[in-house]
Write an enzyme that holds these catalytic residues in place. Structure first.
Site, PDB file in Angstrom:
ATOM      1  N   LYS A 295       8.539   7.656   1.402  1.00  0.00           N
ATOM      2  CA  LYS A 295       7.424   7.624   2.563  1.00  0.00           C
ATOM      3  C   LYS A 295       7.905   8.080   3.774  1.00  0.00           C
ATOM      4  CE  LYS A 295       3.913   5.056   0.618  1.00  0.00           C
ATOM      5  NZ  LYS A 295       4.412   4.556  -0.637  1.00  0.00           N
TER       6      LYS A 295
HETATM    7  C1  LIG Z   1       3.809   4.337  -1.798  1.00  0.00           C
HETATM    8  C2  LIG Z   1       4.718   4.071  -2.881  1.00  0.00           C
HETATM    9  C3  LIG Z   1       4.195   4.631  -4.307  1.00  0.00           C
HETATM   10  C4  LIG Z   1       3.068   5.513  -4.391  1.00  0.00           C
HETATM   11  O1  LIG Z   1       3.111   6.685  -4.058  1.00  0.00           O
HETATM   12  P1  LIG Z   1       1.543   7.460  -3.757  1.00  0.00           P
HETATM   13  O2  LIG Z   1       1.926   8.513  -3.084  1.00  0.00           O
HETATM   14  O3  LIG Z   1       0.736   6.552  -3.173  1.00  0.00           O
HETATM   15  O4  LIG Z   1       1.177   7.469  -5.208  1.00  0.00           O
HETATM   16  C5  LIG Z   1       5.230   4.436  -5.092  1.00  0.00           C
HETATM   17  N1  LIG Z   1       6.515   3.761  -4.860  1.00  0.00           N
HETATM   18  C6  LIG Z   1       6.812   3.334  -3.712  1.00  0.00           C
HETATM   19  C7  LIG Z   1       8.123   2.547  -3.561  1.00  0.00           C
HETATM   20  C8  LIG Z   1       5.945   3.509  -2.801  1.00  0.00           C
HETATM   21  O5  LIG Z   1       6.387   2.926  -1.351  1.00  0.00           O
END
Ligand SMILES: *Cc1c(COP(=O)(O)O)cnc(C)c1O
Length: 431
Positions: free
Chosen positions: A107
Site C-alpha cells: 500500500k
Molecule cells: C490491503 C492488503 C491486501 C488486500 O489488497 P486489496 O487491494 O484490498 O485487495 C492484501 N495484503 C495485504 C498485506 C494488505 O495490506
C-alpha cells in the site's frame, strides 16, 4: 482524461476532481472514460527503459493535463523509491515482494503516489483538505506515512479496535501532527461504512473538505499497476505465460493488474486468493454476487465482506460474467490452511511468507494444479514482521525485525475510541 461514476448519475470529472473527491456524488466509484493501450514499441523495448520511465508512460494518460510532465515524473520517482524483488520459490513459482517500502506493505505505492498528487493539487489552496480513511490493517500505516507533514492535508484514520496487529497499530497511531487515529468499536466494515456516510453528509459542506485514501480513490488504485509492468520487464524473455495470484480484500491491487492488462501488458490470467471472506470466489462459482459481513481472520487486511473495487473489475470486463470468469479464478482458504502454507513454505523452500502472501501462494498452487506449465507469480503484499502474533512460533524466531519497526514499537499510541457515526461527525466538525 475524464472519469465517470460507475453509478452513472454524477457528472464526469477530471483526474484532479476525482482525486479530490474520492467518491462521486452518486456514491459511485470513478472509472477512466477511456483506456488507450500502450503502443507495441513500448513493450518491445521495455527492457531498455528504467523503472520510473515505465511507470510514467503507464500512468500519464490517467493523469492527463492535470499535472505537468515534470511534476508527474517527480511524483512517480518518489513513489518508486524502493525495490520490488522477484524471489524464485519453485521452478514455476515466484514471489513478487511488495513490502520494501517505508511501512512494509504494497500500500506504500498507492499511498505515496496519492499523497504527492494531493500535495500538488493543494499547494496553493488555503483551505485544508481532510483525508478520511478506513483501514483493516495496512492502509492506515501507509497513508499515515505517505501523508505525514504534507502541507494543507489532514488525515483521519479509522480502524477496528483490537483487529489490527500491534505493529500495524503503532504504524498508524504514533505519528501525531496532521495524522489522527480513531479506534472504532466494531469491524472494518463499520469503519468503511462511516467513511462512506461522511462523504455523503451535506453538513460538512463549507466546513471540511473530505476525500478518501482507500483504493476507491483513483490515485491510490491506479499506480498499483506499476509493479506488474516491472515483472514483465524482468521475465519478458522467458516467453512464458504470466499468471498473477493476488491476495485480495478490497480488490484494488488485482484490479490495478487488470488495468495494466488492458493497457496491453501480456498477463495470461489472474487468480484471487482470499481468506474466509470469499465473496468473489463464491461468485465465480455460482454466478451470484452476495456480500456478507466480514469475518476476522489471520490475514486481516483482507477481512472485507463487500469488496469496493469489484465493480471496477466488472467494468474492465464489460460487465460480462463470461469474460471475467475466463480471466479470473478465485480460491478461498481457512486460517489453518494459511498457517500450514506458511510452515511448508519455510520448511520446503526456506521462505517466510506473511499470512496474506501465503494465501496468494495457496491460490496460485491451486490454479497451477489444473494449469501446469505456466509461470505463476504471487504477490507477497506485506513483510511477515507485521503479523508476528499469527505466524507459527518457530518461524517468528527467524524473522528479522527491521530497524524502522524497532523504533516505532517504542513510540506511544495516540488514539480515541468511538462507536457511532455521529461521534465521528461531531469530532470532525469540532476541530
Ligand atoms: C490491503 C492488503 C491486501 C488486500 O489488497 P486489496 O487491494 O484490498 O485487495 C492484501 N495484503 C495485504 C498485506 C494488505 O495490506
Amino acid at each position: 482524461m475524464q472519469y465517470f461514476s460507475l453509478n452513472h448519475k454524477a457528472p464526469n470529472v477530471s483526474f484532479r476532481e476525482a482525486v479530490l473527491h474520492g467518491l462521486a456524488a452518486d456514491k459511485g466509484l470513478y472509472f477512466p472514460s477511456e483506456i488507450t493501450p500502450l503502443p507495441k514499441t513500448f513493450f518491445d523495448t521495455i527492457e531498455e527503459k528504467d523503472t520510473t520511465s515505465i511507470a510514467f508512460e503507464a500512468i500519464k494518460q490517467f493523469v492527463g493535463a492535470d499535472i505537468p510532465k515534470e511534476a508527474l515524473q517527480q511524483i512517480v520517482n518518489e513513489t518508486l523509491s524502493f525495490d520490488f524483488p522477484l524471489v524464485k520459490i519453485e521452478d514455476n513459482v515466484a514471489a513478487l515482494e511488495l513490502f520494501h517500502g517505508p511501512t512494509l506493505a504494497f500500500k506504500d505505492v498507492g499511498a505515496r503516489f496519492m499523497a504527492r498528487c494531493l500535495g500538488y493539487f493543494n499547494q496553493n489552496n488555503e483551505e485544508k483538505i481532510t483525508v478520511l480513511v478506513a483501514t483493516s490493517g495496512d492502509t492506515g500505516g501507509a497513508v499515515a506515512n505517505g501523508f505525514f507533514k504534507v502541507p494543507g492535508v489532514e488525515v483521519v484514520i479509522l480502524y477496528p479496535k483490537g483487529k489490527v496487529s500491534e505493529i500495524q497499530e503503532k504504524q498508524l497511531t504514533t505519528y501525531g501532527e496532521n495524522i489522527t487515529a480513531i479506534e472504532v468499536d466494531g469491524v472494518f466494515d463499520d469503519c468503511q461504512a462511516m467513511v462512506k456516510e461522511a462523504f455523503l453528509d451535506k453538513d460538512f459542506e463549507g466546513k471540511r473538505k473530505l476525500t478518501s485514501a482507500n483504493s476507491i480513490n483513483v490515485a491510490r488504485w491506479i499506480p498499483q499497476m506499476f509493479y506488474y509492468f516491472l515483472v514483465y520487464k524482468k521475465l519478458k524473455n522467458l516467453d512464458q505465460k504470466l499468471i498473477f495470484s493476488v491476495p485480495s480484500g478490497n480488490y484494488g491491487n488485482i484490479c490495478a493488474g487488470m488495468l495494466a492488462q488492458k493497457l496491453g501488458l501480456p498477463i495470461h490470467h489472474f487468480v484471487a486468493g482470499t481468506n474466509a471472506n470469499d465473496i468473489v470466489p463464491a461468485y465465480l462459482q455460482s454466478g451470484k454476487y452476495i456480500t456478507k459481513p466480514s469475518v476476522a481472520t489471520i490475514s486481516n487486511a483482507m477481512d472485507v465482506g463487500a469488496p469496493s473495487n469489484f465493480i471496477r473489475i466488472e467494468a474492465l470486463h464489460n460487465n460480462s460474467f463470461k469474460t471475467l470468469s475466463e480471466n479470473l479464478s478465485g480460491y478461498s482458504f481457512t486460517d489453518d490452511e494459511t498457517r500450514e502454507a506458511m510452515k511448508s513454505l519455510y520448511e520446503r523452500h526456506n521462505y517466510i511468507a506473511d499470512p496474506h502472501g501465503a494465501v496468494g501462494y495457496l491460490a496460485l498452487k491451486e490454479y497451477l494444479k489444473e494449469h501446469p506449465n505456466k509461470l505463476g507469480i504471487f504477490l507477497e503484499t506485506a513483510h511477515p514482521v507485521k503479523f508476528l502474533d499469527v505466524i507459527p512460533k518457530k518461524l517468528v524466531a527467524r524473522i528479522e525485525m527491521p530497524e524502522s519497526i524497532k523504533q516505532i514499537l517504542q513510540k506511544k499510541k495516540k488514539a480515541e475510541t468511538i462507536l457511532t457515526y455521529s461521534q465521528l461527525k461531531s469530532k470532525l466538525l469540532l476541530n
